[in-house]
Motif scaffolding. Sequence first.
Motif, PDB file in Angstrom:
ATOM      1  N   VAL A  15      -6.168  13.958  -5.341  1.00 20.85           N
ATOM      2  CA  VAL A  15      -6.166  13.346  -4.682  1.00 20.85           C
ATOM      3  C   VAL A  15      -6.180  11.683  -5.572  1.00 20.85           C
ATOM      4  CG1 VAL A  15      -6.564  11.572  -2.877  1.00 20.85           C
ATOM      5  CG2 VAL A  15      -5.924  14.084  -2.187  1.00 20.85           C
ATOM      6  N   LEU A  16      -5.590  10.951  -5.103  1.00 15.15           N
ATOM      7  CA  LEU A  16      -5.939   9.294  -6.850  1.00 15.15           C
ATOM      8  C   LEU A  16      -5.410   8.329  -5.743  1.00 15.15           C
ATOM      9  CD1 LEU A  16      -6.962   8.418  -9.235  1.00 15.15           C
ATOM     10  CD2 LEU A  16      -4.124   8.343  -9.921  1.00 15.15           C
ATOM     11  N   VAL A  17      -7.227   7.736  -5.260  1.00 11.34           N
ATOM     12  CA  VAL A  17      -7.306   6.729  -5.000  1.00 11.34           C
ATOM     13  C   VAL A  17      -7.211   5.642  -5.827  1.00 11.34           C
ATOM     14  CG1 VAL A  17      -8.883   5.059  -3.384  1.00 11.34           C
ATOM     15  CG2 VAL A  17      -8.306   7.890  -3.161  1.00 11.34           C
ATOM     16  N   LEU A  18      -6.373   3.971  -5.930  1.00  4.66           N
ATOM     17  CA  LEU A  18      -6.225   3.315  -7.338  1.00  4.66           C
ATOM     18  C   LEU A  18      -6.406   2.021  -5.709  1.00  4.66           C
ATOM     19  CD1 LEU A  18      -6.401   2.478  -9.844  1.00  4.66           C
ATOM     20  CD2 LEU A  18      -3.799   3.236  -9.744  1.00  4.66           C
ATOM     21  N   VAL A  19      -7.481   1.688  -6.210  1.00  5.01           N
ATOM     22  CA  VAL A  19      -7.886  -0.017  -5.678  1.00  5.01           C
ATOM     23  C   VAL A  19      -8.069  -0.819  -6.762  1.00  5.01           C
ATOM     24  CG1 VAL A  19      -9.676  -1.274  -4.101  1.00  5.01           C
ATOM     25  CG2 VAL A  19      -8.926   1.126  -3.757  1.00  5.01           C
ATOM     26  N   VAL A  55      -2.725   7.634  -3.255  1.00  7.76           N
ATOM     27  CA  VAL A  55      -4.073   5.611  -2.141  1.00  7.76           C
ATOM     28  C   VAL A  55      -3.424   5.214  -2.889  1.00  7.76           C
ATOM     29  CG1 VAL A  55      -4.807   5.609  -1.319  1.00  7.76           C
ATOM     30  CG2 VAL A  55      -4.709   7.675  -0.351  1.00  7.76           C
ATOM     31  N   TYR A  56      -2.959   3.642  -3.217  1.00 14.25           N
ATOM     32  CA  TYR A  56      -2.513   3.013  -4.300  1.00 14.25           C
ATOM     33  C   TYR A  56      -2.612   1.664  -3.682  1.00 14.25           C
ATOM     34  CZ  TYR A  56      -1.612  -0.429  -7.248  1.00 14.25           C
ATOM     35  OH  TYR A  56      -0.999  -2.055  -7.996  1.00 14.25           O
ATOM     36  N   VAL A  57      -3.850   0.788  -3.485  1.00 15.44           N
ATOM     37  CA  VAL A  57      -4.028  -0.594  -3.116  1.00 15.44           C
ATOM     38  C   VAL A  57      -4.017  -1.337  -3.594  1.00 15.44           C
ATOM     39  CG1 VAL A  57      -5.419  -2.015  -1.248  1.00 15.44           C
ATOM     40  CG2 VAL A  57      -5.794   0.778  -1.069  1.00 15.44           C
ATOM     41  N   VAL A 115       0.905  -1.049   0.363  1.00 19.43           N
ATOM     42  CA  VAL A 115      -0.268  -0.131   0.032  1.00 19.43           C
ATOM     43  C   VAL A 115       1.051   1.590  -0.396  1.00 19.43           C
ATOM     44  CG1 VAL A 115      -1.819   1.264   1.419  1.00 19.43           C
ATOM     45  CG2 VAL A 115      -1.909  -1.114   1.010  1.00 19.43           C
ATOM     46  N   PHE A 116       0.663   1.852  -0.906  1.00 16.91           N
ATOM     47  CA  PHE A 116       1.246   3.196  -1.188  1.00 16.91           C
ATOM     48  C   PHE A 116       0.661   4.264  -0.470  1.00 16.91           C
ATOM     49  CE2 PHE A 116       2.549   7.231  -3.103  1.00 16.91           C
ATOM     50  CZ  PHE A 116       3.913   7.411  -2.558  1.00 16.91           C
ATOM     51  N   VAL A 117       0.601   5.636   0.347  1.00 14.09           N
ATOM     52  CA  VAL A 117      -0.459   7.047   0.703  1.00 14.09           C
ATOM     53  C   VAL A 117       0.861   7.814   0.493  1.00 14.09           C
ATOM     54  CG1 VAL A 117      -1.162   8.161   2.008  1.00 14.09           C
ATOM     55  CG2 VAL A 117      -1.638   5.505   1.744  1.00 14.09           C
ATOM     56  N   GLY A 118       0.729   8.593  -0.351  1.00 13.32           N
ATOM     57  CA  GLY A 118       1.948   9.621  -0.205  1.00 13.32           C
ATOM     58  C   GLY A 118       2.258  10.390  -1.400  1.00 13.32           C
ATOM     59  N   SER A 150       5.798   0.282 -10.848  1.00 11.86           N
ATOM     60  CA  SER A 150       5.521  -0.115 -11.310  1.00 11.86           C
ATOM     61  C   SER A 150       4.045   0.119 -11.308  1.00 11.86           C
ATOM     62  CB  SER A 150       5.022  -1.778 -11.128  1.00 11.86           C
ATOM     63  OG  SER A 150       5.032  -1.229  -9.526  1.00 11.86           O
ATOM     64  N   ILE A 151       3.725   0.949  -9.598  1.00 11.97           N
ATOM     65  CA  ILE A 151       2.918   1.987  -9.660  1.00 11.97           C
ATOM     66  C   ILE A 151       2.728   3.183 -10.002  1.00 11.97           C
ATOM     67  CG2 ILE A 151       1.491   3.047  -7.837  1.00 11.97           C
ATOM     68  CD1 ILE A 151       2.825   1.181  -5.525  1.00 11.97           C
ATOM     69  N   ALA A 152       3.983   3.644 -10.241  1.00  9.85           N
ATOM     70  CA  ALA A 152       3.039   4.881 -11.404  1.00  9.85           C
ATOM     71  C   ALA A 152       3.170   5.029 -12.713  1.00  9.85           C
ATOM     72  CB  ALA A 152       4.906   5.778 -11.438  1.00  9.85           C
ATOM     73  N   LYS A 153       3.320   3.138 -12.974  1.00 13.17           N
ATOM     74  CA  LYS A 153       2.542   3.764 -14.161  1.00 13.17           C
ATOM     75  C   LYS A 153       0.842   3.194 -14.021  1.00 13.17           C
ATOM     76  CE  LYS A 153       2.701  -0.324 -18.321  1.00 13.17           C
ATOM     77  NZ  LYS A 153       4.060  -1.403 -18.684  1.00 13.17           N
ATOM     78  N   ARG A 154       0.740   2.381 -13.593  1.00 14.37           N
ATOM     79  CA  ARG A 154      -0.511   2.227 -13.133  1.00 14.37           C
ATOM     80  C   ARG A 154      -1.469   3.350 -13.127  1.00 14.37           C
ATOM     81  NH1 ARG A 154      -4.230  -1.291 -14.915  1.00 14.37           N
ATOM     82  NH2 ARG A 154      -5.130  -1.090 -12.674  1.00 14.37           N
ATOM     83  N   VAL A 155      -0.792   5.107 -11.575  1.00  9.68           N
ATOM     84  CA  VAL A 155      -1.176   6.041 -12.009  1.00  9.68           C
ATOM     85  C   VAL A 155      -1.352   6.343 -13.476  1.00  9.68           C
ATOM     86  CG1 VAL A 155      -0.917   8.231 -10.706  1.00  9.68           C
ATOM     87  CG2 VAL A 155      -0.624   5.786  -9.212  1.00  9.68           C
TER      88      VAL A 155
END
Length: 471
Positions: A226-230, A190-192, A146-149, A158-163
């Motif tokens: 804010v972008l929340v990606l679940v 906020v990545y879950v 989980v990333f919050v920041g 990999s998270i940056a690519k999904r965002v």
Amino acid sequence: MATLAFTHSHIYRPKIPHFSTTKPKPRISIQSSLTLQPNFSDPFVLQLAETLEDSLPSSSLAAPLPLQKLRDTSSETLLSTPWPSRKDEPFRYIDTSFIKQSQIEPVPNPPKSLTFSTDTQFPNLIIADGFAVNSVSNSSELPNGVFVGSLLELSEESIAKRVGEFAGNGPEGDLFWSINGIGAPDLTVVYVPSGCRVESPIHLTYLSIEGSEKGSEKMPISNPRVLVLVENGGEVEIIEEFLGGDGNKCYWANAVLDVVIGEGGKVKHSYVQTQSLNAAHIKWTSVRQISTGGKLSRHNVNVKQLGPETVTELSTLHLSVGDQTQDLHSSLVLDHPRGYSRQLHKCIVSHPKGQAIFDGNVKVNRYAQQTDAGQLTRSLLLEPRASVNVKPNLQIIADDVKCSHGAAISDLEEGQLFYFQARGIDLKTARKALVFSFGAEVFQKIPYPSIQKKVENHIKGLLDPTTKESS
């Protein structure tokens, strides 16, 4: 002290096909867009866009691709959108001219020093004037992955690519959505990950530090994004709390929360706003299922169900105790079978110059058969010249549905007051009890006692200032 706006929503998305993505558009700067549109009709909006772009801190000028894409798409839509007036149907009952008449000054940098402590026991991130200014407290409660920041501090490729697949690809919002996209100095993420359940809610605390004195022409603006990606099967709860640094300062908080939910994912969302009585607070909440405070407060909620058996529940309480406008525009679109939705909107206006607005749209499209959708708005007017404008709107194209909506506007009922008085309770106490219980139906839905108690005490203080002074 400020007034109160509170929204709580519970959104569940069952398993449906995977996300679709959109290829990034080529970068188009404000200057080049202007040359393509020589008949642009609103120089104020153009000047504001240029001011926002010039104010971006040097740390965000070499922005990551997702943030740059967000700015580019926002600039394209903004340049063809004039400043809204009462002639525009979505703004028919709300006057935004005092913002336009102000000298708008973006907050260019995060505060140099910030001494602020929250009483929450949950993982908490502070966003001051649009900047994520400190690391997440109580981060040990967050599961692995989980990333919050801040996006600017996101090192996981990999998270940056999904965002990047979703930032800038959201639904088309209004002018204020685009202003936020251009002026956002950063993107809070906020990545879950898939299958991850975050047990404790993530508390986002928004602070408005910069502000001018009442009567000043200057109006600092902040644009928190804010972008929340679940991901598929993930679960999280988000609590947003907006606070003003000074109860009398003048500023403009223009916030956007963009939520993307994967198949089988669940998101709960609560929103509390207690900003300055002289502030402008405009808020967008967008949900893709793949609102106290402010002289002017507008909350735009956009939810689209893109899968069968999807559940959406929205509850809102607006409380206006001063010369204020509280405005909620919501849009819920159901596109698939067996969807379920419930929306409850309540507002209390206890000032002769107070105003509340509700424009709620529920659209049940042709393939959303066996849908069960309900919408109810109820308003209390406690002063003779207080006003409420409500426009519940239910559009049904499918033919096998169970849908309902209703609206009621009134003062307290004489029969209820008589019931209390007949049992020895004085009129003043009876009115306070009935008004408080009217709003309690909404804020008691908050699943966490500490947040619920905080909202409850704030409402009591607004309805009866002597209670607050003595506590």
